[in-house]
Scaffold this active site. Structure first.
Site, PDB file in Angstrom:
ATOM      1  N   CYS A   1     108.915 -40.569 -14.541  1.00  0.00           N
ATOM      2  CA  CYS A   1     108.993 -40.098 -13.167  1.00  0.00           C
ATOM      3  C   CYS A   1     108.286 -41.085 -12.229  1.00  0.00           C
ATOM      4  CB  CYS A   1     108.443 -38.670 -13.087  1.00  0.00           C
ATOM      5  SG  CYS A   1     108.988 -37.768 -11.633  1.00  0.00           S
TER       6      CYS A   1
ATOM      7  N   HIS B   1     111.075 -35.642 -17.846  1.00  0.00           N
ATOM      8  CA  HIS B   1     109.701 -35.526 -18.368  1.00  0.00           C
ATOM      9  C   HIS B   1     109.692 -35.096 -19.837  1.00  0.00           C
ATOM     10  CE1 HIS B   1     107.322 -35.789 -14.598  1.00  0.00           C
ATOM     11  NE2 HIS B   1     108.429 -35.350 -14.037  1.00  0.00           N
TER      12      HIS B   1
ATOM     13  N   GLU C   1     107.282 -35.188 -21.821  1.00  0.00           N
ATOM     14  CA  GLU C   1     105.989 -34.555 -22.141  1.00  0.00           C
ATOM     15  C   GLU C   1     105.973 -33.076 -21.762  1.00  0.00           C
ATOM     16  OE1 GLU C   1     106.569 -36.308 -19.502  1.00  0.00           O
ATOM     17  OE2 GLU C   1     105.387 -35.595 -17.793  1.00  0.00           O
TER      18      GLU C   1
END
Lengths: 83, 226
Positions: B90, B198, B200
């Site tokens: 990002c 994302h 994560e």
């Protein structure tokens, strides 16, 4: 020395912000607007004698993203005899 | 097995640094070293560097532009050039593009809207050190949350990225107006990955999906296997 850096999107790069502004103008009844491109104006106050090469370098390294933007450097005339 | 030494860089305005650190610790078993943007250098002998999402420097000038010129980025560039794997997610992707470690630029979403939802992606390259644990062509679901994710590069650069297998992930829906629906790209040497989604945020089922976990497993596995 006052310098203005005009940063604009390169031709051909889609400008969603410009398009939204264009629609907003039309919404307000401003017809006859063919196109809107939104750019950025950066005003610098630099030491007298700052070279054009130095200003170019500032633009290329930080002020403009050369992948998507062009820049134009405008040196402002000194204000005459301001009281 | 040698300890996996990773670092997560925090810039002023980063907000996914903690999630990144948790994901790395859960998958690798060791907590990453947290690094501040103003630190003069990175810790020695890193196996992996992560640039997290967020709004570094309030997105002043352009997203990622200020962070790309912060002191720690000199060290990140040096380590990337030495071959250390670097992941930018990002805002981290924006920083990698602004710093010249990846080609192209991330512009305002074509819709002008901030987009926050889970999107399907296709794994276009499953040979990289970031994607080796995925099946080639697999569809995975990963959250996106961004305003400036509209990937732009000139057609010559896009052709080169495609030809060299450097498009790592592609959106299966139209998400943000990205050229050729590109969601993530690899650097020339394959050790730098930038992506808007994302991973994560998708490492365990409680996240609503765990398709991001294999990315971290790939990185850890590539180092253990080496």
């Amino acid at each position: 020395m006052k310098v203005r850096i005009h940063v604009s999107l390169k031709p051909g790069v889609l400008d969603p912000q410009g398009r939204a502004v264009h629609h907003a103008l039309e919404g307000l009844g401003f017809g006859g607007v063919e196109d809107v491109r939104v750019g950025r104006l950066i005003e610098l106050d630099v030491a007298e004698g700052t070279s054009d090469e130095r200003l170019d370098e500032m633009c290329r390294k930080l002020l403009a993203n050369m992948v998507i933007e062009n820049y134009r450097i405008e040196k402002m005339p000194e204000t005459q005899g301001a009281a | 097995m040698a300890e996996f030494r990773s670092a997560v860089v925090t810039f002023p305005g980063s907000n996914c640094d903690r999630d990144m650190a948790v994901a790395l610790e859960k998958v690798a078993g060791t907590a990453p070293i947290r690094v501040w943007h103003g630190d003069p250098d990175l810790p020695e002998r890193l196996d992996f560097i992560a640039l997290p999402g967020g709004f570094s420097y309030g997105d002043y000038l352009r997203s990622g532009a200020m962070a790309a010129n912060s002191p720690i980025m000199r060290a990140v560039k040096r380590e990337a050039e030495r071959g250390v794997p670097v992941l930018g997610v990002c805002n981290g992707f924006q920083v990698l593009c602004e710093s010249g470690l990846l080609p192209g630029a991330l512009m305002r979403n074509a819709s002008q809207n901030f987009i926050c939802r889970t999107v399907p992606l296709r794994v276009e390259n499953s040979q990289s050190l970031f994607t080796a644990s995925y099946e080639a062509g697999a569809t995975i679901r990963i959250p996106v949350a961004h305003h400036d994710g509209n990937f732009f590069a000139d057609s010559e650069t896009l052709d080169r990225l495609e030809g060299e297998g450097r498009v790592a992930f592609r959106y299966l829906d139209t998400v943000n107006g990205s050229q050729r629906d590109i969601a993530g790209i690899l650097g020339e040497s394959g050790n730098v990955l930038g992506m808007m989604p994302h991973p994560e945020r998708a490492i365990e089922d409680d996240h609503g999906g765990s398709d991001g976990r294999a990315l971290f497993e790939s990185v850890v596995g590539s180092l253990v296997g080496a």
